[in-house]
Design a protein around this motif. Structure first.
Motif, mmCIF file in Angstrom:
data_model
loop_
_atom_site.group_PDB
_atom_site.id
_atom_site.type_symbol
_atom_site.label_atom_id
_atom_site.label_comp_id
_atom_site.label_asym_id
_atom_site.label_seq_id
_atom_site.Cartn_x
_atom_site.Cartn_y
_atom_site.Cartn_z
ATOM 1 N N LYS A 1 1.436 -15.526 -2.476
ATOM 2 C CA LYS A 1 2.823 -15.101 -2.652
ATOM 3 C C LYS A 1 3.624 -15.409 -1.390
ATOM 4 N N THR A 2 4.773 -16.038 -1.574
ATOM 5 C CA THR A 2 5.585 -16.507 -0.456
ATOM 6 C C THR A 2 6.833 -15.655 -0.267
ATOM 7 N N THR A 3 7.609 -16.018 0.750
ATOM 8 C CA THR A 3 8.883 -15.341 0.973
ATOM 9 C C THR A 3 9.803 -15.504 -0.228
ATOM 10 N N GLU B 1 -0.247 -11.647 6.852
ATOM 11 C CA GLU B 1 1.071 -12.177 6.484
ATOM 12 C C GLU B 1 0.925 -13.468 5.699
ATOM 13 N N ASN B 2 1.950 -13.770 4.921
ATOM 14 C CA ASN B 2 1.959 -15.064 4.249
ATOM 15 C C ASN B 2 3.382 -15.567 4.047
ATOM 16 N N GLY B 3 4.175 -15.479 5.094
ATOM 17 C CA GLY B 3 5.549 -15.955 5.025
ATOM 18 C C GLY B 3 6.414 -15.161 5.975
ATOM 19 N N GLU B 4 7.606 -15.653 6.233
ATOM 20 C CA GLU B 4 8.527 -14.948 7.097
ATOM 21 C C GLU B 4 9.962 -15.264 6.718
ATOM 22 N N ASN C 1 7.687 -11.112 9.249
ATOM 23 C CA ASN C 1 6.774 -11.662 8.235
ATOM 24 C C ASN C 1 6.689 -10.714 7.049
ATOM 25 N N ASN C 2 6.039 -11.158 5.982
ATOM 26 C CA ASN C 2 5.914 -10.319 4.794
ATOM 27 C C ASN C 2 4.590 -10.605 4.079
ATOM 28 N N VAL C 3 4.203 -9.666 3.210
ATOM 29 C CA VAL C 3 2.988 -9.815 2.412
ATOM 30 C C VAL C 3 3.158 -9.024 1.121
ATOM 31 N N GLU C 4 2.620 -9.557 0.029
ATOM 32 C CA GLU C 4 2.687 -8.870 -1.265
ATOM 33 C C GLU C 4 1.592 -7.798 -1.331
ATOM 34 N N ILE D 1 6.133 -6.573 6.763
ATOM 35 C CA ILE D 1 6.848 -5.981 5.637
ATOM 36 C C ILE D 1 6.006 -6.186 4.376
ATOM 37 N N ILE D 2 5.775 -5.113 3.651
ATOM 38 C CA ILE D 2 5.000 -5.200 2.418
ATOM 39 C C ILE D 2 5.964 -5.087 1.243
ATOM 40 N N TRP D 3 5.765 -5.912 0.233
ATOM 41 C CA TRP D 3 6.705 -5.906 -0.889
ATOM 42 C C TRP D 3 5.947 -5.948 -2.219
#
Length: 337
Positions: free
Chosen positions: A317-319, A253-256, A218-221, A172-174
């Motif tokens: 950048k974290t969750t 990724e850098n968080g979930e 997971n997610n990433v900025e 997931i990109i945010w």
């Protein structure tokens, strides 16, 4: 002069990557081409970046893609990761490039962690964590997984020896993308999940989830993701013998967090902003799932960026940062409705 073809530059990821490359000290020495459907946007891109040549056409136009790819050293694909016509044309062109030059061109293909999704239906968090440093594990992915048909075409071409392939797999990109391409409305500022959750609140009163929302993504900025493409590019141009093909996957990724956690945060922020009634996320009905692609939200897609971070990519950048960004996403999404 390195010749690079970018696809998807009017999109969220592609626009961010072009913006990031424009910040590189060697940007003016690059010969960049991009595929753009709109003649108007093509002209505006060329006005912003004089060394970028916009080719007007569709990524699904096989002859157009073949010609464009045959004239470059590197292709970075960031458009529809399920477009088999696009990858077919790209590979035809890169094969011609190899036959003419004797040098393997580079194909960086952007996939997505939807390729990992399981059948959890939101009912549980999986213990399976996919690692980009484990090619044997990656090889067990079934050919009918989302995005997999395109990825397999790329891997087959690498195995045949006429390209070196690198598959970037974001979760997931945010975040709201920044830069002139976005300020001028040329490229999309937002991703998919958070704006979709916001629109759901506005349309049905409460945000939705699949099952109990226990599945994990997971997610990433977005700007940190764009940084990775620049880092990968540097690695490819260096003397590093970088693994490619079936060993060339890169999770970013850098968080979930769980689907419930993401959707609950959207609900709380919108309630705080007087744009929703708050409360717990409500399970999608069967009818809603049939009418939408909501079922794809119910799987687990847990992964680790071992190889990506080994290249020197250091996302911060974290969750929690993602959750803190929701208010700005609500303001932008509601302002454009």
């Amino acid at each position: 002069m390195t010749k690079i073809l970018l696809t998807g530059v009017t999109g969220y990821v592609g626009g961010s990557v072009l913006t990031r490359f424009a910040e590189r000290p060697d940007f003016d020495s690059l010969d960049i081409r991009c595929i753009v459907r709109s003649p108007e946007k093509a002209e505006r891109i060329n006005a912003i970046f004089p060394n970028v040549t916009s080719i007007v056409g569709s990524h699904s136009d096989i002859p157009l893609m073949a010609k464009a790819a045959s004239e470059v050293d590197i292709v970075i694909a960031m458009a529809d990761c399920d477009d088999e016509d696009a990858v077919t044309g790209t590979l035809q062109g890169l094969k011609k490039r190899f036959e003419e030059t004797g040098k393997q061109p580079i194909f960086i293909n952007t996939s997505g962690t939807g390729v990992l999704t399981d059948g959890a239906g939101g009912m549980y968090a999986s213990d399976i964590i996919w690692d980009d440093a484990d090619p044997e594990q990656m090889a067990t992915l079934q050919p009918n997984q989302p995005h997999r048909p395109v990825d397999l075409k790329v891997l087959e071409a690498d195995a045949e020896g006429y390209i070196k392939s690198y598959i970037v797999i974001p979760p997931i990109i945010w975040g709201i993308a920044q830069g002139s391409l976005f300020d001028l409305g040329i490229s999309h500022k937002q991703s998919i999940l958070i704006p979709m959750g916001i629109r759901l609140v506005l349309s049905r009163g409460q945000v939705g989830m699949v099952g109990l929302g226990r599945n994990i993504w997971n997610n990433v900025e977005i700007h940190e993701l764009a940084d990775f493409y620049s880092i990968l590019y540097d690695a490819l141009l260096s003397q590093i013998d970088l693994s490619h093909g079936r060993k060339g996957y890169y999770f970013t990724e850098n968080g979930e967090g769980s689907l419930y956690e993401y959707m609950k945060a959207i609900s709380e922020v919108m309630f705080k902003m007087n744009k929703g009634k708050g409360g717990e996320p409500i399970e999608f009905t069967e009818g809603e799932i049939k009418k939408t692609t909501a079922h794809l939200m119910g799987g687990n897609t847990r992964c680790r960026s071992t190889l990506a971070k080994a290249l020197g990519w250091t996302p911060r950048k974290t969750t929690q940062d993602m959750l803190d960004s929701i208010e700005a996403e609500v303001e932008l999404t509601t302002a454009t409705l």
